[in-house]
Design a protein around this motif. Structure first.
Motif, PDB file in Angstrom:
ATOM      1  N   TRP A  17     -12.097   5.156 -18.617  1.00 34.69           N
ATOM      2  CA  TRP A  17     -10.651   4.952 -18.643  1.00 34.69           C
ATOM      3  C   TRP A  17      -9.862   6.167 -18.174  1.00 34.69           C
ATOM      4  O   TRP A  17      -8.872   6.033 -17.454  1.00 34.69           O
ATOM      5  N   GLN A  18     -10.250   7.361 -18.559  1.00 33.87           N
ATOM      6  CA  GLN A  18      -9.479   8.551 -18.184  1.00 33.87           C
ATOM      7  C   GLN A  18      -9.450   8.743 -16.664  1.00 33.87           C
ATOM      8  O   GLN A  18      -8.491   9.292 -16.129  1.00 33.87           O
ATOM      9  N   PHE A  19     -10.480   8.289 -15.979  1.00 35.59           N
ATOM     10  CA  PHE A  19     -10.516   8.410 -14.518  1.00 35.59           C
ATOM     11  C   PHE A  19      -9.728   7.304 -13.821  1.00 35.59           C
ATOM     12  O   PHE A  19      -9.165   7.525 -12.755  1.00 35.59           O
ATOM     13  N   ILE A  20      -9.688   6.108 -14.412  1.00 40.38           N
ATOM     14  CA  ILE A  20      -9.001   5.004 -13.723  1.00 40.38           C
ATOM     15  C   ILE A  20      -7.559   4.824 -14.179  1.00 40.38           C
ATOM     16  O   ILE A  20      -6.783   4.146 -13.507  1.00 40.38           O
ATOM     17  N   GLN A  21      -7.201   5.457 -15.274  1.00 44.31           N
ATOM     18  CA  GLN A  21      -5.833   5.359 -15.792  1.00 44.31           C
ATOM     19  C   GLN A  21      -4.828   5.833 -14.742  1.00 44.31           C
ATOM     20  O   GLN A  21      -4.998   6.864 -14.123  1.00 44.31           O
ATOM     21  N   GLY A  22      -3.799   5.043 -14.521  1.00 43.67           N
ATOM     22  CA  GLY A  22      -2.749   5.397 -13.571  1.00 43.67           C
ATOM     23  C   GLY A  22      -3.066   5.066 -12.119  1.00 43.67           C
ATOM     24  O   GLY A  22      -2.283   5.360 -11.227  1.00 43.67           O
ATOM     25  N   GLN A  23      -4.208   4.455 -11.876  1.00 44.65           N
ATOM     26  CA  GLN A  23      -4.616   4.147 -10.502  1.00 44.65           C
ATOM     27  C   GLN A  23      -4.217   2.746 -10.069  1.00 44.65           C
ATOM     28  O   GLN A  23      -4.412   2.366  -8.918  1.00 44.65           O
ATOM     29  N   GLU A  24      -3.640   1.979 -10.974  1.00 41.76           N
ATOM     30  CA  GLU A  24      -3.396   0.558 -10.751  1.00 41.76           C
ATOM     31  C   GLU A  24      -2.601   0.248  -9.485  1.00 41.76           C
ATOM     32  O   GLU A  24      -2.776  -0.807  -8.897  1.00 41.76           O
ATOM     33  N   PRO A  34      -3.734   1.154  -3.421  1.00 43.24           N
ATOM     34  CA  PRO A  34      -4.377   0.036  -2.710  1.00 43.24           C
ATOM     35  C   PRO A  34      -5.905   0.055  -2.797  1.00 43.24           C
ATOM     36  O   PRO A  34      -6.520  -0.997  -2.982  1.00 43.24           O
ATOM     37  N   LYS A  35      -6.517   1.220  -2.674  1.00 44.58           N
ATOM     38  CA  LYS A  35      -7.977   1.287  -2.720  1.00 44.58           C
ATOM     39  C   LYS A  35      -8.494   0.880  -4.098  1.00 44.58           C
ATOM     40  O   LYS A  35      -9.484   0.159  -4.216  1.00 44.58           O
ATOM     41  N   TYR A  36      -7.801   1.302  -5.147  1.00 42.97           N
ATOM     42  CA  TYR A  36      -8.191   0.911  -6.500  1.00 42.97           C
ATOM     43  C   TYR A  36      -8.082  -0.604  -6.652  1.00 42.97           C
ATOM     44  O   TYR A  36      -8.982  -1.254  -7.168  1.00 42.97           O
ATOM     45  N   SER A  49     -16.460   6.701  -6.046  1.00 43.78           N
ATOM     46  CA  SER A  49     -15.254   6.243  -5.355  1.00 43.78           C
ATOM     47  C   SER A  49     -14.038   6.318  -6.258  1.00 43.78           C
ATOM     48  O   SER A  49     -12.972   6.806  -5.851  1.00 43.78           O
ATOM     49  N   LEU A  50     -14.172   5.849  -7.480  1.00 44.70           N
ATOM     50  CA  LEU A  50     -13.059   5.887  -8.423  1.00 44.70           C
ATOM     51  C   LEU A  50     -12.701   7.323  -8.816  1.00 44.70           C
ATOM     52  O   LEU A  50     -11.534   7.653  -8.983  1.00 44.70           O
ATOM     53  N   THR A  51     -13.700   8.175  -8.927  1.00 46.55           N
ATOM     54  CA  THR A  51     -13.455   9.576  -9.260  1.00 46.55           C
ATOM     55  C   THR A  51     -12.680  10.269  -8.154  1.00 46.55           C
ATOM     56  O   THR A  51     -11.734  11.019  -8.421  1.00 46.55           O
TER      57      THR A  51
END
Length: 111
Positions: free
Chosen positions: A55-62, A65-67, A93-95
């Motif tokens: 979650w800490q890595f994906i938070q705020g990525q919403e 476009p790539k996310y 990729s997410l990192t």
């Protein structure tokens, strides 16, 4: 379920392992704990794992476009499952797109 830290401690070869080796071993253990008997994850299981363990890595990525592309591929109705190699590529990729990565880069180390 046995805690990841306990599983990691049980691997003799890692007792003197580097931080990086332990990090990758931890990723493998987390994956294996979620994977089916064929060592694969469904796309919905992968999404759930990311939301609970990354979650800490994906938070705020919403809004990126790539996310959105990555997550929408996990939402597709498909029989395809994700193997460990694909999972690791997904994590990297997410990192790389994460805001947290910049914060990590800005951490000052003292010598």
């Amino acid at each position: 379920s046995v805690p990841i830290a306990k599983q990691l401690a049980s691997i003799k070869a890692l007792r003197k392992g580097s931080d990086l080796e332990k990090a990758f071993a931890t990723a493998a253990l987390v994956y294996n704990n979620y994977a089916d008997p064929e060592s694969k994850l469904s796309k919905s299981e992968t999404k759930s794992l990311l939301q609970s363990q990354f979650w800490q890595f994906i938070q705020g990525q919403e809004n990126k476009p790539k996310y959105q592309e990555i997550i929408s591929s996990l939402d597709e109705e498909s029989e395809n499952k994700i193997n460990f190699e694909d999972f690791m590529i997904l994590l990297v990729s997410l990192t790389l797109m994460s805001d947290l990565l910049q914060e990590i880069k800005n951490v000052k180390t003292t010598k």
